[in-house]
Design a protein around this motif. Structure first.
Motif, short mmCIF file in Angstrom:
data_model
loop_
_atom_site.label_atom_id
_atom_site.label_comp_id
_atom_site.label_asym_id
_atom_site.label_seq_id
_atom_site.Cartn_x
_atom_site.Cartn_y
_atom_site.Cartn_z
N THR A 95 0.83 -1.21 0.00
CA THR A 95 0.00 0.00 0.00
C THR A 95 0.86 1.25 0.00
O THR A 95 0.58 2.21 -0.74
N VAL A 96 1.90 1.26 0.81
CA VAL A 96 2.81 2.41 0.85
C VAL A 96 3.48 2.58 -0.51
O VAL A 96 3.57 3.71 -1.03
N LEU A 97 3.93 1.49 -1.10
CA LEU A 97 4.59 1.57 -2.40
C LEU A 97 3.63 2.07 -3.47
O LEU A 97 3.93 3.04 -4.19
N ALA A 98 2.47 1.42 -3.58
CA ALA A 98 1.53 1.76 -4.65
C ALA A 98 0.80 3.08 -4.40
O ALA A 98 0.46 3.79 -5.35
N GLY A 99 0.56 3.41 -3.13
CA GLY A 99 -0.24 4.59 -2.83
C GLY A 99 0.55 5.85 -2.51
O GLY A 99 0.02 6.95 -2.62
N LEU A 100 1.82 5.69 -2.12
CA LEU A 100 2.60 6.86 -1.70
C LEU A 100 3.92 7.00 -2.47
O LEU A 100 4.23 8.08 -2.96
N VAL A 101 4.70 5.93 -2.55
CA VAL A 101 6.03 6.03 -3.16
C VAL A 101 5.93 6.25 -4.67
O VAL A 101 6.48 7.23 -5.19
N LEU A 102 5.25 5.36 -5.37
CA LEU A 102 5.18 5.49 -6.83
C LEU A 102 4.47 6.78 -7.26
O LEU A 102 4.98 7.48 -8.15
N PRO A 103 3.33 7.14 -6.65
CA PRO A 103 2.73 8.43 -7.02
C PRO A 103 3.61 9.63 -6.67
O PRO A 103 3.64 10.62 -7.39
N GLY A 104 4.35 9.53 -5.57
CA GLY A 104 5.28 10.59 -5.21
C GLY A 104 6.39 10.74 -6.23
O GLY A 104 6.78 11.86 -6.59
N GLN A 105 6.88 9.62 -6.72
CA GLN A 105 7.89 9.66 -7.78
C GLN A 105 7.30 10.27 -9.05
O GLN A 105 7.94 11.10 -9.70
N ASP A 106 6.07 9.86 -9.39
CA ASP A 106 5.39 10.43 -10.56
C ASP A 106 5.30 11.95 -10.45
O ASP A 106 5.59 12.67 -11.40
N ALA A 107 4.87 12.43 -9.29
CA ALA A 107 4.68 13.86 -9.08
C ALA A 107 6.00 14.62 -9.19
O ALA A 107 6.07 15.69 -9.80
N LEU A 108 7.06 14.06 -8.59
CA LEU A 108 8.35 14.74 -8.67
C LEU A 108 8.86 14.77 -10.11
O LEU A 108 9.41 15.77 -10.56
N LEU A 109 8.68 13.67 -10.82
CA LEU A 109 9.09 13.65 -12.23
C LEU A 109 8.30 14.67 -13.04
O LEU A 109 8.86 15.41 -13.84
#
Length: 161
Positions: A95-109
């Motif tokens: 959940t942390v990976l799919a809900g926070l880490v990956l979207p956070g990476q998307d947003a920073l990119l």
């Protein structure tokens, strides 16, 4: 058959989860570097590569709990407390990976790609987003570390180890 399932489970954990934890851990520092040098094609390419590693290996990582459950069933430990805790923590990590880490990476990119001197990749917003992503990544890594310890120690297991 149980030995085969266990072997696939352990190999999948090493091959799939290991790269995600490493790439996700490298991403915030690489984002800080890329943010400090707007327009640096290499820095942005590094971020894209780290994000791709996280996405692809996260998808491949689904086999880890699948084979883990099959192994647990073969060993007859599906009801053991250590396994139930591991399953819950694995779900939290996913959940942390799919809900926070990956979207956070998307947003920073996305923020880096739109930086024009005042965009989301600059200033306090970029630093806060990067720090928050680092925190989420740390949570993900900590959850996996605890699951790994539980898988090795297996409190109450019948192996006597």
């Amino acid at each position: 058959m149980t030995k085969f399932l266990l072997t696939v489970h352990v190999l999948a954990a090493i091959i799939a989860i290991g790269p995600v934890t490493v790439a996700a851990s490298m991403f915030p520092a690489a984002a800080r570097t890329a943010r400090a040098a707007p327009g640096d094609v290499r820095a942005t390419a590094v971020l894209r590569t780290l994000h791709r590693v996280c996405r692809v290996y996260a998808a491949v990582g689904v086999v880890v709990p699948v084979f883990g459950l099959a192994t647990a069933d073969g060993l007859g430990v599906l009801g053991d407390t250590w396994l139930i805790v591991s399953i819950v923590l694995t779900g939290l990590a996913a959940t942390v990976l799919a809900g926070l880490v990956l979207p956070g990476q998307d947003a920073l990119l996305a923020g880096l790609e739109t930086v024009d001197g005042d965009g989301p990749g600059d200033g306090v917003t970029g630093r806060r987003a990067t720090a928050r992503l680092a925190m989420y990544t740390g949570m993900f890594n900590l959850l996996w570390a605890v699951v790994t310890v539980l898988m090795i120690v297996r409190p109450g297991s019948t192996t006597g180890a």
